[in-house]
Design a protein around this motif. Sequence first.
Motif, mmCIF file in Angstrom:
data_model
loop_
_atom_site.group_PDB
_atom_site.id
_atom_site.type_symbol
_atom_site.label_atom_id
_atom_site.label_comp_id
_atom_site.label_asym_id
_atom_site.label_seq_id
_atom_site.Cartn_x
_atom_site.Cartn_y
_atom_site.Cartn_z
ATOM 1 N N VAL A 369 0.831 -1.210 0.000
ATOM 2 C CA VAL A 369 0.000 0.000 0.000
ATOM 3 C C VAL A 369 0.860 1.253 0.000
ATOM 4 O O VAL A 369 0.542 2.248 -0.666
ATOM 5 N N LEU A 370 1.964 1.238 0.743
ATOM 6 C CA LEU A 370 2.827 2.423 0.799
ATOM 7 C C LEU A 370 3.423 2.779 -0.566
ATOM 8 O O LEU A 370 3.311 3.936 -0.991
ATOM 9 N N PRO A 371 4.052 1.847 -1.310
ATOM 10 C CA PRO A 371 4.552 2.243 -2.635
ATOM 11 C C PRO A 371 3.450 2.627 -3.602
ATOM 12 O O PRO A 371 3.666 3.453 -4.493
ATOM 13 N N ALA A 372 2.253 2.056 -3.447
ATOM 14 C CA ALA A 372 1.137 2.476 -4.300
ATOM 15 C C ALA A 372 0.793 3.935 -4.036
ATOM 16 O O ALA A 372 0.509 4.702 -4.963
ATOM 17 N N ALA A 373 0.819 4.354 -2.775
ATOM 18 C CA ALA A 373 0.556 5.754 -2.438
ATOM 19 C C ALA A 373 1.661 6.660 -2.954
ATOM 20 O O ALA A 373 1.407 7.759 -3.456
ATOM 21 N N VAL A 374 2.903 6.201 -2.858
ATOM 22 C CA VAL A 374 4.026 6.998 -3.367
ATOM 23 C C VAL A 374 3.912 7.167 -4.880
ATOM 24 O O VAL A 374 4.158 8.247 -5.421
ATOM 25 N N GLY A 375 3.529 6.087 -5.576
ATOM 26 C CA GLY A 375 3.381 6.168 -7.026
ATOM 27 C C GLY A 375 2.375 7.208 -7.459
ATOM 28 O O GLY A 375 2.515 7.824 -8.523
#
Length: 451
Positions: A369-375
């Motif tokens: 979820v964190l890298p999806a938010a960063v993307g």
Amino acid sequence: MYLADRSAPGGTEGAPGGGTVRSRAVAPAVLALGTVSLVTDVSSEMVSAVLPLYLVAGLGLSPLGFGALDGLYNGVSALVQLLGGHLADRIRNHKLIAGVGYGLSALCKPLLLLAHTLGPVGVVLALERTGKGLRTAPRDALISLSTPPKAQGRAFGVHRAMDTTGALLGPLAAFLILGAAVDGYDAVFGVSGCVAALGVVVLVLFVPSGAAPTGLGRNAPGPGGAGTSGAAAVTGTSGTGSAKPAAVGLREAVALLRLPRLRALAACAALLGLTTVSDAFLYLLLQDRTGIGERWFPLLPLGTAAVFLLLAVPAGVLADRIGRRAVFLTGHALLLAGYGLLLWAPAWPALPFLVLALHGTFYAATDGVLPAAVGAAVPARLRATGLAVVGTGQALARFGCSVALGGAWTLWGPGPALAAAAAGLCCCAAVAGFVLRPTGPDGVPAPARRS
């Protein structure tokens, strides 16, 4: 079932005749990278499953010494992650940098056969983590750039599920090897090196050299605040017909920190990382509390991995639908509940299963979820750099947590050390909940609205 589901957000595209056509739920690049991660994680988790016991029981390391080494294991990866992300964006070849990282990690596994004292073991682990740091951001950038914005959670969930399949098989393989081989630890390290080499072969043969953005549409605003089209952001052009990519300079990479959403995500990831007990310490705490035998210790990561595998994709899809902030913070609340069980629950036979289930759910709700938010917060042409910034801050914070927890365990004992971490996590989660308040209609984590 999730790979076959065509009703995911962003799962349809306009057809020439005015109708719609179904798009792939998960891009082929994501599946190929998931396969690489699966094979590589079998190798890595074989070593990780036996390493705490090997160092503490085999080499006689104190909890403080193990905390320092465990912190080094993660801290080196954090520092190199920035380099890997920036190099991948600068030379515009994410696969090459990821391949160098995978290759370096594979070369280090057999070197553990020659390292039988703390110094050489620390050097080998530092080199292995260097490889992990180089590959993480370019790999996640390839996943992000291959996926429409509204399906990022699903894509990362699928990748993490495949990655966790390897994490599930690795400890099981280590357990079987330890029971069958005379020199159990050396056998684990040797087989791990062979499996890691297979992962590099899969990367070279099956992962595409570049991942063109799929349905990116309007991309995240650049450091200057202006929006760019997905194609222009990836190629570095202005969208007026020039196809020559622009090199990503260091100044432009540093300017990413002007993005409020990225700053908030990086700060909260680091803040929460300061109170997130590492896997190795959690398993040692669980063994200390329940008295699990040494022979069964390598199986503890299986509980975490099994739950992570089952919930990674559903958690990613849920984050796409209800907002990544809610899922991310819920994951940390469940981790806090696991700490509470270790501290205060009676010695039930089910206690290890409950703690490992909460630990696995925490990873399912946060790791993808964190890298999806960063993307969603970073322009496409700087995607690997942005992912590296957040990942580095988080990993450095966890380095500090490992050292602090090792020192607290040595001075106060395991219970008070974990209680301090739990109190810190409670406070940090409350601060993160305030900072990561949603502002967009899709609930993407962000700080206050742009002024």
